[in-house]
Design a protein around this motif. Structure first.
Motif, PDB file in Angstrom:
ATOM      1  N   ASP A   5       0.623  -1.552  -0.477  1.00  0.00           N
ATOM      2  CA  ASP A   5      -0.308  -0.058   0.036  1.00  0.00           C
ATOM      3  C   ASP A   5       0.991   1.806  -0.005  1.00  0.00           C
ATOM      4  O   ASP A   5       0.849   1.985   1.137  1.00  0.00           O
ATOM      5  CB  ASP A   5      -0.846   0.145   1.341  1.00  0.00           C
TER       6      ASP A   5
ATOM      7  N   TRP B  30       2.436   4.919  -1.210  1.00  0.00           N
ATOM      8  CA  TRP B  30       2.101   6.134  -1.707  1.00  0.00           C
ATOM      9  C   TRP B  30       3.059   7.290  -1.766  1.00  0.00           C
ATOM     10  O   TRP B  30       4.141   7.052  -1.009  1.00  0.00           O
ATOM     11  CB  TRP B  30       1.157   6.794  -2.036  1.00  0.00           C
TER      12      TRP B  30
ATOM     13  N   TYR C 218       3.357   3.739   3.342  1.00  0.00           N
ATOM     14  CA  TYR C 218       3.315   2.554   3.354  1.00  0.00           C
ATOM     15  C   TYR C 218       1.959   2.215   4.364  1.00  0.00           C
ATOM     16  O   TYR C 218       1.866   2.662   5.346  1.00  0.00           O
ATOM     17  CB  TYR C 218       4.312   1.726   2.815  1.00  0.00           C
ATOM     18  N   TYR C 219       1.849   0.705   4.094  1.00  0.00           N
ATOM     19  CA  TYR C 219       0.883   0.485   5.905  1.00  0.00           C
ATOM     20  C   TYR C 219       1.372  -0.886   5.376  1.00  0.00           C
ATOM     21  O   TYR C 219       1.133  -1.640   5.078  1.00  0.00           O
ATOM     22  CB  TYR C 219      -0.375   0.612   4.918  1.00  0.00           C
TER      23      TYR C 219
ATOM     24  N   SER D 195      -5.576   2.415   5.925  1.00  0.00           N
ATOM     25  CA  SER D 195      -4.818   1.699   5.141  1.00  0.00           C
ATOM     26  C   SER D 195      -3.416   3.311   4.546  1.00  0.00           C
ATOM     27  O   SER D 195      -4.166   4.300   5.599  1.00  0.00           O
ATOM     28  CB  SER D 195      -5.556   2.164   4.260  1.00  0.00           C
ATOM     29  N   SER D 196      -2.772   3.854   4.022  1.00  0.00           N
ATOM     30  CA  SER D 196      -2.383   4.457   3.561  1.00  0.00           C
ATOM     31  C   SER D 196      -3.237   5.758   2.908  1.00  0.00           C
ATOM     32  O   SER D 196      -2.964   7.029   3.415  1.00  0.00           O
ATOM     33  CB  SER D 196      -1.872   4.656   2.618  1.00  0.00           C
TER      34      SER D 196
ATOM     35  N   SER E 269       1.218   6.754  -6.876  1.00  0.00           N
ATOM     36  CA  SER E 269       1.626   5.500  -6.862  1.00  0.00           C
ATOM     37  C   SER E 269       1.618   4.637  -8.373  1.00  0.00           C
ATOM     38  O   SER E 269       1.145   5.075  -9.415  1.00  0.00           O
ATOM     39  CB  SER E 269       0.678   3.881  -5.937  1.00  0.00           C
TER      40      SER E 269
ATOM     41  N   THR F 122      -4.572   9.216  -5.646  1.00  0.00           N
ATOM     42  CA  THR F 122      -5.765   9.054  -4.823  1.00  0.00           C
ATOM     43  C   THR F 122      -5.467  10.522  -4.656  1.00  0.00           C
ATOM     44  O   THR F 122      -3.945  11.100  -3.994  1.00  0.00           O
ATOM     45  CB  THR F 122      -5.132   8.435  -3.012  1.00  0.00           C
TER      46      THR F 122
END
Length: 171
Positions: A15, A17, A47-48, A93-94, A111, A121
């Protein structure tokens, strides 16, 4: 920008970005007709990963990115632990974390998908960044404890000195 995204993708973080000023500043630079990119204090890679919340892991990823591209001021953060900075509820989440950034125009991330195509996003849309407007995200605007953080940040960043068209909104 593609080199930076490709570098980040090589880490294969969950996850992930590249976000915040990396995206916002490029848009504002373009809208202001700047021929050269405004220097950034850092390039935020998030990230996550809820399975490993150790800050040392983030430093490991930063070192890997510095080896790939030593001229970039990398900053890597695992959003699974970053909620603790402002004593908030955990992020899911991210993208959830990005939605809770201080400003709508900064709440952006890029991403790459599995084919190398760019993914954007923008949890609060792109209208504010395109219209060069700075306002608090709903998360900050609806939380009286966080608004002073937003206001202090606006004063410290002084983005209007660089981007003259920028309008700072109270809400």
């Amino acid at each position: 920008m593609m080199d930076i995204l490709e570098n980040a993708r090589l880490l294969q973080l969950p996850d992930w970005w590249v976000c915040a000023g990396f995206v916002r500043s490029k848009i504002w630079d373009t809208l202001h007709g700047f021929e050269e990119r405004t220097p950034l204090p850092d390039i935020d890679v998030i990230y996550y990963d809820g399975s490993n919340l150790h800050e040392e892991v983030e430093k490991h990823w930063e070192a890997k990115l510095r080896n790939l591209n030593p001229h970039v001021p990398w900053s890597v953060k695992n959003e699974a632990r970053m909620h603790t900075i402002n004593n908030l509820a955990p992020y899911t989440s991210s993208v959830d974390a990005i939605s809770k950034f201080p400003e709508t125009a900064t709440a952006l991330g890029l991403s790459l998908d599995e084919y190398g195509k760019v993914i954007l996003t923008a949890p609060h849309g792109i209208a504010d960044v395109i219209n060069v407007v700075l306002r608090a995200t709903p998360h900050f605007n609806n939380n009286p404890n966080l608004l002073p953080i937003y206001e202090k940040r606006m004063a410290q960043k002084n983005w209007q000195a660089t981007w003259k068209q920028l309008q700072v909104s109270a809400t």
